[in-house]
Scaffold this active site. Structure first.
Site, PDB file in Angstrom:
ATOM      1  N   ARG A 285     -43.758   3.485  51.444  1.00 46.72           N
ATOM      2  CA  ARG A 285     -43.880   2.583  50.290  1.00 46.72           C
ATOM      3  C   ARG A 285     -43.094   1.303  50.548  1.00 46.72           C
ATOM      4  NH1 ARG A 285     -39.430   5.114  46.135  1.00 46.72           N
ATOM      5  NH2 ARG A 285     -38.241   6.107  47.771  1.00 46.72           N
TER       6      ARG A 285
ATOM      7  N   ASP B  14     -32.977  10.318  57.833  1.00 48.38           N
ATOM      8  CA  ASP B  14     -33.764   9.090  57.680  1.00 48.38           C
ATOM      9  C   ASP B  14     -33.049   8.101  56.759  1.00 48.38           C
ATOM     10  OD1 ASP B  14     -34.538  11.352  55.969  1.00 48.38           O
ATOM     11  OD2 ASP B  14     -35.727   9.867  54.887  1.00 48.38           O
TER      12      ASP B  14
HETATM   13  P1  AMP Z   1     -36.844   8.601  50.428  1.00 53.99           P
HETATM   14  O1  AMP Z   1     -36.622   9.830  49.631  1.00 53.99           O
HETATM   15  O2  AMP Z   1     -36.933   7.395  49.570  1.00 53.99           O
HETATM   16  O3  AMP Z   1     -35.873   8.450  51.545  1.00 53.99           O
HETATM   17  O4  AMP Z   1     -38.291   8.734  51.069  1.00 53.99           O
HETATM   18  C1  AMP Z   1     -38.628   9.727  51.975  1.00 53.99           C
HETATM   19  C2  AMP Z   1     -40.019   9.478  52.502  1.00 53.99           C
HETATM   20  O5  AMP Z   1     -40.971   9.546  51.443  1.00 53.99           O
HETATM   21  C3  AMP Z   1     -40.229   8.116  53.146  1.00 53.99           C
HETATM   22  O6  AMP Z   1     -41.117   8.286  54.211  1.00 53.99           O
HETATM   23  C4  AMP Z   1     -40.845   7.313  52.047  1.00 53.99           C
HETATM   24  O7  AMP Z   1     -41.605   6.230  52.535  1.00 53.99           O
HETATM   25  C5  AMP Z   1     -41.742   8.354  51.391  1.00 53.99           C
HETATM   26  N1  AMP Z   1     -42.036   8.005  49.988  1.00 53.99           N
HETATM   27  C6  AMP Z   1     -41.198   8.046  48.958  1.00 53.99           C
HETATM   28  N2  AMP Z   1     -41.807   7.653  47.820  1.00 53.99           N
HETATM   29  C7  AMP Z   1     -43.078   7.336  48.138  1.00 53.99           C
HETATM   30  C8  AMP Z   1     -44.215   6.859  47.413  1.00 53.99           C
HETATM   31  N3  AMP Z   1     -44.168   6.603  46.108  1.00 53.99           N
HETATM   32  N4  AMP Z   1     -45.348   6.655  48.105  1.00 53.99           N
HETATM   33  C9  AMP Z   1     -45.424   6.904  49.420  1.00 53.99           C
HETATM   34  N5  AMP Z   1     -44.405   7.344  50.157  1.00 53.99           N
HETATM   35  C10 AMP Z   1     -43.231   7.570  49.540  1.00 53.99           C
HETATM   36 MG    MG Z   2     -35.242   6.807  52.566  1.00 54.89          MG
END
Ligand code: AMP
Ligand code: MG
Length: 526
Positions: free
Chosen positions: A131, A290
């Protein structure tokens, strides 16, 4: 849906985004190496470099915008723009289009970066910017490059089941907390702007959507290395190591074993970062690999929160059911994450695996020393001393006291200056009886060296009086979701100067009512 869209004039027409989800995020290698020509006319108030895109083909896919019908700029960080050598007024004029990703800055080559990650201990071999879009780098007047990225800007091949979007509340949450962290002096990615998209996103309910524009010293993560390590791509790992060294640890280039020097530099930065978090009661909440940066910046303000009453077991995140990322676990998790990093570098440390493991293990052990030193320095300063090892028990005794009596972490340290200035332990007023504090305070005062007023002033420069209190953050975000940015803006002003007590802000000092804290949960906001 109709109900959500009523009465939210500020957030536009309420077009629902997020159809046609792409379930399979496999990237064919050929796509990784192509660059599509961009057709939009660039905006010249902001000129970007595209060093990463140029130097690192194979580490991203080109990003294509989905576009938003009716964006509105809802936040802009003038101070950051000036630091970056940009013109805030000109940027604000174009802000809605620029920071929604509708229009690209001059020189932008937007990309979605690929990475993997250990999430709550389990390995996900492919995450990537699902995103987010990295537009390019801004080079500041000192010549330092900063990534400029959008978050919530639409789907990419890495979106898996997600819609690639973000809601207003989590975007402003990142603005608020990263702002608080920056002004506490903690390395962090920063928010340059936030834009309401004019569309709604589907979560448990329909919510107004937003895009965040953030800057970072880079978006290279431990998980970036893990992605290529898991695929056995040795040449790419070497390239990523060299790029990371040039950007984040230039001294490592001349080291006998550059991979080891990069590991040590990264572990020093992470140790210092985490000690700094600990010193303000910050709980990151999702310390996956990550979300562990090579730059040593705090990244990803999802379920993070500041602790109120001191308890090392504190967890706020609704998804952290095993308490893996509890306050007290953070230093150990930092080392665990660095161990995953070390594994990706082994073949660059030494061609003999046993030797590589031995060397990497020794370097990882140094993390404990780095962390111990950083913790002593921070917590020593919090009680007004230049601490050495012998002072550890004195600091720990105070933490034990705070825990035993369920005292607010922030106030527990902030009030020490008042006690010193007045010479009266009663001034603390946080413990159930004077006696419970007096015993510790006697030993503490004996250890202090120098003029009490000067020590008190020094204490006030390291112990914040205003932090992003959970109930305040939630109230600001709820109001913002309903279209009222007033409480958000007021809280931003309070947090811009966390160390100076100001009249009229008494309500921002204290913790939430205990019923609020007991029930409080944070969410990833995805
Ligand atoms: P995060 O928890 O923000 O570190 O995200 C973990 C993974 O989930 C990453 O690859 C983000 O790009 C993906 N991700 C989180 N929210 C979304 C969303 N609304 N749409 C697509 N991918 C998402
Ligand atoms: Mg992240």
């Amino acid at each position: 849906e109709a109900e959500c869209q009523g009465g939210r004039g500020l957030w536009g027409r309420g077009v629902v985004g997020g159809s046609g989800l792409r379930a399979d995020a496999h990237i064919p290698p050929s796509v990784l190496r192509e660059w599509p020509p961009t057709s939009e006319s660039p905006v010249s108030v902001l000129t970007l470099h595209h060093n990463f895109a140029d130097q690192m083909p194979g580490f991203y896919v080109p990003w294509e915008r989905e576009g938003f019908s009716d964006p509105t700029l809802i936040y802009f960080n003038d101070a950051l723009a000036i630091e970056l050598g940009l013109d805030p007024e000109k940027l604000k004029e174009k802000g809605a289009q620029l920071f929604s990703g509708n229009v690209l800055p001059e020189g932008a080559q937007p990309i979605a970066q690929v990475y993997a990650g250990h999430q709550f201990g389990g390995f996900s071999p492919q995450l990537g910017d699902g995103r987010a879009a990295m537009l390019g780098e801004v080079v500041d007047p000192q010549g330092q490059a900063w990534d400029l990225a959008l978050k919530g800007s639409g789907r990419t091949v890495f979106s898996r089941g997600g819609d690639g979007r973000a809601a207003v509340a989590p975007v402003l949450r990142e603005v608020l907390i990263s702002h608080a962290m920056h002004h506490l002096g903690i390395p962090t990615t920063r928010a340059l702007a936030a834009v309401a998209t004019g569309e709604f996103v589907r979560r448990e309910q329909m919510l107004p959507g937003a895009v965040l524009a953030r800057t970072a010293a880079s978006h290279i993560r431990v998980g970036t290395f893990s992605y290529f390590a898991a695929k056995g791509q040795a040449a790419e790992l070497k390239q990523l190591m060299d790029y990371s060294i040039s950007r984040h640890a230039p001294d490592a280039e001349k080291a006998e074993i550059p991979a080891l020097a990069l590991l040590d530099a990264t572990s020093l930065k992470q140790a210092q970062l985490i000690a700094h978090w600990m010193s303000v009661g910050f709980i990151h909440g999702v310390m996956n690999t990550d979300n562990t940066t090579l730059s040593g910046e705090t990244i990803d303000y999802g379920p993070c929160a500041f602790m109120d009453r001191f308890d090392p077991r504190t967890v706020y995140s609704s998804i952290d059911r095993q308490s893996r990322y509890a306050y007290g676990n953070q230093p150990g998790i930092g080392q665990w994450n660095l161990s995953r990093f070390a594994e990706t570098l082994l073949f660059l440390v030494d061609s003999e695996q046993d030797k590589a493991v031995e060397l990497a293990t020794a370097t990882l052990r140094a993390y404990s020393a780095h962390y111990g030193a950083a913790w002593l320095e921070r917590f020593g300063a919090k009680i007004g001393i230049q601490a050495s090892e012998e002072d550890r028990p004195l600091i720990q005794a105070y933490l034990d006291l705070l825990e035993l009596h369920k005292v607010d972490f922030t106030q527990g340290f902030r009030r020490l200056s008042a006690v010193l200035r007045s010479g009266d332990v009663a001034v603390c007023g946080l413990f159930p009886s004077e006696a419970s504090f007096a015993g510790w305070s006697e030993v503490w005062m004996e250890r202090l060296q120098g003029d009490p007023d000067e020590i008190a002033d020094a204490l006030d420069r390291v112990n914040p009086i205003y932090i992003a209190r959970n109930h305040r953050v939630e109230a600001a975000l709820t109001a913002a979701t309903g279209g009222d940015l007033g409480p958000f803006e007021e809280l931003m002003e309070v947090l811009a100067d966390p160390f100076t007590q100001r009249e009229g802000l008494e309500d921002y000092e204290g913790p939430a009512p205990s019923e609020f804290d007991a029930e409080y949960q944070t969410f990833c906001g995805t």
